[in-house]
Write a protein that holds these residues in place. Structure first.
Motif, PDB file in Angstrom:
ATOM      1  N   TYR A 196       0.770  -1.236   0.000  1.00 40.72           N
ATOM      2  CA  TYR A 196       0.000   0.000   0.000  1.00 40.72           C
ATOM      3  C   TYR A 196       0.804   1.290   0.000  1.00 40.72           C
ATOM      4  CZ  TYR A 196       0.655   0.580   5.075  1.00 40.72           C
ATOM      5  OH  TYR A 196       1.187   0.763   6.317  1.00 40.72           O
ATOM      6  N   HIS A 197       2.126   1.246   0.157  1.00 37.44           N
ATOM      7  CA  HIS A 197       2.857   2.509   0.045  1.00 37.44           C
ATOM      8  C   HIS A 197       4.284   2.308  -0.445  1.00 37.44           C
ATOM      9  CE1 HIS A 197       4.306   1.681   4.270  1.00 37.44           C
ATOM     10  NE2 HIS A 197       5.400   2.296   3.831  1.00 37.44           N
ATOM     11  N   LEU A 198       4.820   3.383  -1.035  1.00 40.44           N
ATOM     12  CA  LEU A 198       6.219   3.459  -1.450  1.00 40.44           C
ATOM     13  C   LEU A 198       6.909   4.427  -0.499  1.00 40.44           C
ATOM     14  CD1 LEU A 198       5.643   3.898  -5.270  1.00 40.44           C
ATOM     15  CD2 LEU A 198       6.339   1.803  -4.089  1.00 40.44           C
ATOM     16  N   ALA A 199       8.105   4.083  -0.043  1.00 42.85           N
ATOM     17  CA  ALA A 199       8.789   4.925   0.935  1.00 42.85           C
ATOM     18  C   ALA A 199      10.140   5.397   0.409  1.00 42.85           C
ATOM     19  CB  ALA A 199       8.985   4.165   2.241  1.00 42.85           C
ATOM     20  N   TYR A 200      10.424   6.662   0.704  1.00 42.43           N
ATOM     21  CA  TYR A 200      11.666   7.296   0.264  1.00 42.43           C
ATOM     22  C   TYR A 200      12.270   8.080   1.410  1.00 42.43           C
ATOM     23  CZ  TYR A 200       9.859   6.327  -4.378  1.00 42.43           C
ATOM     24  OH  TYR A 200       9.364   5.699  -5.495  1.00 42.43           O
ATOM     25  N   GLU A 201      13.587   8.065   1.517  1.00 38.89           N
ATOM     26  CA  GLU A 201      14.292   8.924   2.462  1.00 38.89           C
ATOM     27  C   GLU A 201      14.538  10.270   1.800  1.00 38.89           C
ATOM     28  OE1 GLU A 201      16.894   6.392   5.552  1.00 38.89           O
ATOM     29  OE2 GLU A 201      17.790   6.603   3.566  1.00 38.89           O
ATOM     30  N   ALA A 202      14.366  11.340   2.566  1.00 35.31           N
ATOM     31  CA  ALA A 202      14.568  12.698   2.065  1.00 35.31           C
ATOM     32  C   ALA A 202      15.491  13.454   3.015  1.00 35.31           C
ATOM     33  CB  ALA A 202      13.236  13.425   1.948  1.00 35.31           C
ATOM     34  N   ALA A 203      16.627  13.914   2.490  1.00 35.87           N
ATOM     35  CA  ALA A 203      17.558  14.693   3.304  1.00 35.87           C
ATOM     36  C   ALA A 203      16.930  16.038   3.684  1.00 35.87           C
ATOM     37  CB  ALA A 203      18.870  14.901   2.562  1.00 35.87           C
ATOM     38  N   GLU A 241       2.779  19.204  -5.998  1.00 40.42           N
ATOM     39  CA  GLU A 241       2.370  18.236  -7.031  1.00 40.42           C
ATOM     40  C   GLU A 241       1.002  17.626  -6.702  1.00 40.42           C
ATOM     41  OE1 GLU A 241       3.901  17.632  -9.889  1.00 40.42           O
ATOM     42  OE2 GLU A 241       5.467  19.079  -9.402  1.00 40.42           O
ATOM     43  N   GLN A 242       0.264  18.262  -5.808  1.00 35.90           N
ATOM     44  CA  GLN A 242      -1.095  17.874  -5.428  1.00 35.90           C
ATOM     45  C   GLN A 242      -1.176  16.601  -4.591  1.00 35.90           C
ATOM     46  OE1 GLN A 242      -3.256  20.334  -6.032  1.00 35.90           O
ATOM     47  NE2 GLN A 242      -1.468  21.271  -6.980  1.00 35.90           N
ATOM     48  N   TYR A 243      -0.090  16.236  -3.917  1.00 32.33           N
ATOM     49  CA  TYR A 243      -0.145  15.167  -2.919  1.00 32.33           C
ATOM     50  C   TYR A 243      -0.575  15.812  -1.612  1.00 32.33           C
ATOM     51  CZ  TYR A 243       2.272  11.499  -5.583  1.00 32.33           C
ATOM     52  OH  TYR A 243       2.611  10.540  -6.494  1.00 32.33           O
ATOM     53  N   LEU A 244      -1.521  15.185  -0.928  1.00 36.34           N
ATOM     54  CA  LEU A 244      -2.027  15.738   0.326  1.00 36.34           C
ATOM     55  C   LEU A 244      -1.560  14.889   1.508  1.00 36.34           C
ATOM     56  CD1 LEU A 244      -5.679  16.556  -0.751  1.00 36.34           C
ATOM     57  CD2 LEU A 244      -3.714  18.107  -0.634  1.00 36.34           C
ATOM     58  N   SER A 287      -1.730  10.928  -3.438  1.00 39.87           N
ATOM     59  CA  SER A 287      -2.046  11.625  -4.687  1.00 39.87           C
ATOM     60  C   SER A 287      -3.547  11.547  -4.947  1.00 39.87           C
ATOM     61  CB  SER A 287      -1.289  10.984  -5.855  1.00 39.87           C
ATOM     62  OG  SER A 287      -1.865   9.723  -6.172  1.00 39.87           O
ATOM     63  N   ALA A 288      -3.984  12.233  -5.976  1.00 40.40           N
ATOM     64  CA  ALA A 288      -5.408  12.209  -6.348  1.00 40.40           C
ATOM     65  C   ALA A 288      -5.862  10.805  -6.735  1.00 40.40           C
ATOM     66  CB  ALA A 288      -5.666  13.186  -7.490  1.00 40.40           C
ATOM     67  N   THR A 289      -4.926   9.971  -7.234  1.00 38.75           N
ATOM     68  CA  THR A 289      -5.278   8.601  -7.610  1.00 38.75           C
ATOM     69  C   THR A 289      -5.012   7.617  -6.467  1.00 38.75           C
ATOM     70  OG1 THR A 289      -3.094   8.221  -8.574  1.00 38.75           O
ATOM     71  CG2 THR A 289      -4.841   9.024 -10.058  1.00 38.75           C
ATOM     72  N   LEU A 290      -4.738   8.146  -5.280  1.00 42.36           N
ATOM     73  CA  LEU A 290      -4.532   7.391  -4.041  1.00 42.36           C
ATOM     74  C   LEU A 290      -3.202   6.631  -3.976  1.00 42.36           C
ATOM     75  CD1 LEU A 290      -8.160   6.154  -3.296  1.00 42.36           C
ATOM     76  CD2 LEU A 290      -6.997   8.254  -2.567  1.00 42.36           C
ATOM     77  N   THR A 291      -2.211   7.082  -4.738  1.00 35.61           N
ATOM     78  CA  THR A 291      -0.865   6.566  -4.533  1.00 35.61           C
ATOM     79  C   THR A 291      -0.382   7.119  -3.202  1.00 35.61           C
ATOM     80  OG1 THR A 291      -0.388   6.446  -6.890  1.00 35.61           O
ATOM     81  CG2 THR A 291       1.519   6.586  -5.409  1.00 35.61           C
ATOM     82  N   LEU A 292       0.059   6.241  -2.323  1.00 33.25           N
ATOM     83  CA  LEU A 292       0.494   6.649  -0.996  1.00 33.25           C
ATOM     84  C   LEU A 292       2.017   6.595  -0.922  1.00 33.25           C
ATOM     85  CD1 LEU A 292      -0.646   7.512   1.777  1.00 33.25           C
ATOM     86  CD2 LEU A 292      -0.553   5.108   2.445  1.00 33.25           C
ATOM     87  N   VAL A 293       2.622   7.726  -0.546  1.00 38.94           N
ATOM     88  CA  VAL A 293       4.068   7.846  -0.415  1.00 38.94           C
ATOM     89  C   VAL A 293       4.396   8.161   1.034  1.00 38.94           C
ATOM     90  CG1 VAL A 293       6.086   9.250  -1.060  1.00 38.94           C
ATOM     91  CG2 VAL A 293       4.410   8.578  -2.803  1.00 38.94           C
ATOM     92  N   GLU A 294       5.375   7.446   1.565  1.00 39.03           N
ATOM     93  CA  GLU A 294       5.901   7.736   2.893  1.00 39.03           C
ATOM     94  C   GLU A 294       7.242   8.430   2.702  1.00 39.03           C
ATOM     95  OE1 GLU A 294       7.205   5.482   7.037  1.00 39.03           O
ATOM     96  OE2 GLU A 294       7.101   4.311   5.201  1.00 39.03           O
ATOM     97  N   LEU A 295       7.406   9.579   3.324  1.00 37.48           N
ATOM     98  CA  LEU A 295       8.704  10.245   3.356  1.00 37.48           C
ATOM     99  C   LEU A 295       9.334   9.987   4.713  1.00 37.48           C
ATOM    100  CD1 LEU A 295       7.913  13.697   1.696  1.00 37.48           C
ATOM    101  CD2 LEU A 295       8.974  11.671   0.651  1.00 37.48           C
ATOM    102  N   ILE A 296      10.616   9.648   4.691  1.00 37.24           N
ATOM    103  CA  ILE A 296      11.384   9.354   5.902  1.00 37.24           C
ATOM    104  C   ILE A 296      12.497  10.391   5.998  1.00 37.24           C
ATOM    105  CG2 ILE A 296      12.815   7.650   7.090  1.00 37.24           C
ATOM    106  CD1 ILE A 296      11.506   5.588   5.007  1.00 37.24           C
ATOM    107  N   GLU A 297      12.575  11.053   7.109  1.00 35.58           N
ATOM    108  CA  GLU A 297      13.639  12.018   7.311  1.00 35.58           C
ATOM    109  C   GLU A 297      14.982  11.303   7.315  1.00 35.58           C
ATOM    110  OE1 GLU A 297      14.058  15.865  10.143  1.00 35.58           O
ATOM    111  OE2 GLU A 297      13.485  13.997  11.150  1.00 35.58           O
ATOM    112  N   ALA A 298      15.885  11.700   6.401  1.00 43.16           N
ATOM    113  CA  ALA A 298      17.202  11.073   6.333  1.00 43.16           C
ATOM    114  C   ALA A 298      18.034  11.475   7.544  1.00 43.16           C
ATOM    115  CB  ALA A 298      17.906  11.479   5.041  1.00 43.16           C
ATOM    116  N   ARG A 299      19.030  10.680   7.834  1.00 42.56           N
ATOM    117  CA  ARG A 299      19.948  11.022   8.929  1.00 42.56           C
ATOM    118  C   ARG A 299      20.698  12.290   8.568  1.00 42.56           C
ATOM    119  NH1 ARG A 299      20.162   6.920  12.435  1.00 42.56           N
ATOM    120  NH2 ARG A 299      19.676   4.843  11.656  1.00 42.56           N
ATOM    121  N   ALA A 300      20.956  13.107   9.572  1.00 41.79           N
ATOM    122  CA  ALA A 300      21.686  14.367   9.343  1.00 41.79           C
ATOM    123  C   ALA A 300      23.137  14.105   9.005  1.00 41.79           C
ATOM    124  CB  ALA A 300      21.580  15.246  10.580  1.00 41.79           C
TER     125      ALA A 300
END
Length: 156
Positions: A100-107, A119-122, A143-156
């Motif tokens: 049900y979700h895709l996860a990405y780390e974001a610095a 980009e209209q993700y709520l 997203s509007a089509t219900l794609t669920l994304v998890e953002l993970i705070e990257a390590r500092a």
């Protein structure tokens, strides 16, 4: 989960923010989230296709889940078992969903949230600390089509 076996490679994705061409956000793929009624049952079935546990199981009272990362037979999976009726994962399972979700780390975590919003993700949750990520923040956006994304705070 910061230590990843060599057999599981993360991909770098560069996200352009709508209306802000000069701003790009780099994300690293982390996992696909998989809702489970019982992690133990899933582990034996996933072993058939080459998956094995990666590190310890976590219990997260904030998210109301048990989590076990597995790797080996494809992309890293996060097995997620609800620990109570109020867990969001319980509702996902009731609807018959599994992956049900895709996860990405974001610095640049806060910038990444703003970029996805452009980009209209709520957001479907507020940023919150997560036990599985050493109390780094996570947030879910849809997203509007219900794609669920998890953002993970990257390590500092």
């Amino acid at each position: 989960m910061s230590n990843q076996p060599d057999s599981v490679r993360r991909r770098l994705v560069s996200l352009g923010c709508q209306g802000r061409e000069e701003q790009r956000i780099d994300l690293q793929f982390h996992h696909v989230g998989m809702a489970c009624r019982k992690i133990a049952a899933e582990l034996s079935e996933l072993a058939v296709v080459g998956y094995s546990p990666e590190g310890p199981m976590f219990e997260d009272p904030i998210q109301q889940v048990r989590i076990q990362f597995v790797s080996g037979g494809g992309p890293r999976l996060e097995l997620i078992e609800p620990i109570g009726a109020q867990s969001p994962v319980a509702g996902i399972l009731k609807r018959g969903s599994k992956f049900y979700h895709l996860a990405y780390e974001a610095a640049r975590f806060d910038d990444a949230i703003a970029c996805f919003r452009s980009e209209q993700y709520l957001p479907v949750s507020s940023p919150a600390p997560a036990v599985a990520f050493d109390m780094r923040r996570i947030v879910f956006l849809a997203s509007a089509t219900l794609t669920l994304v998890e953002l993970i705070e990257a390590r500092a």
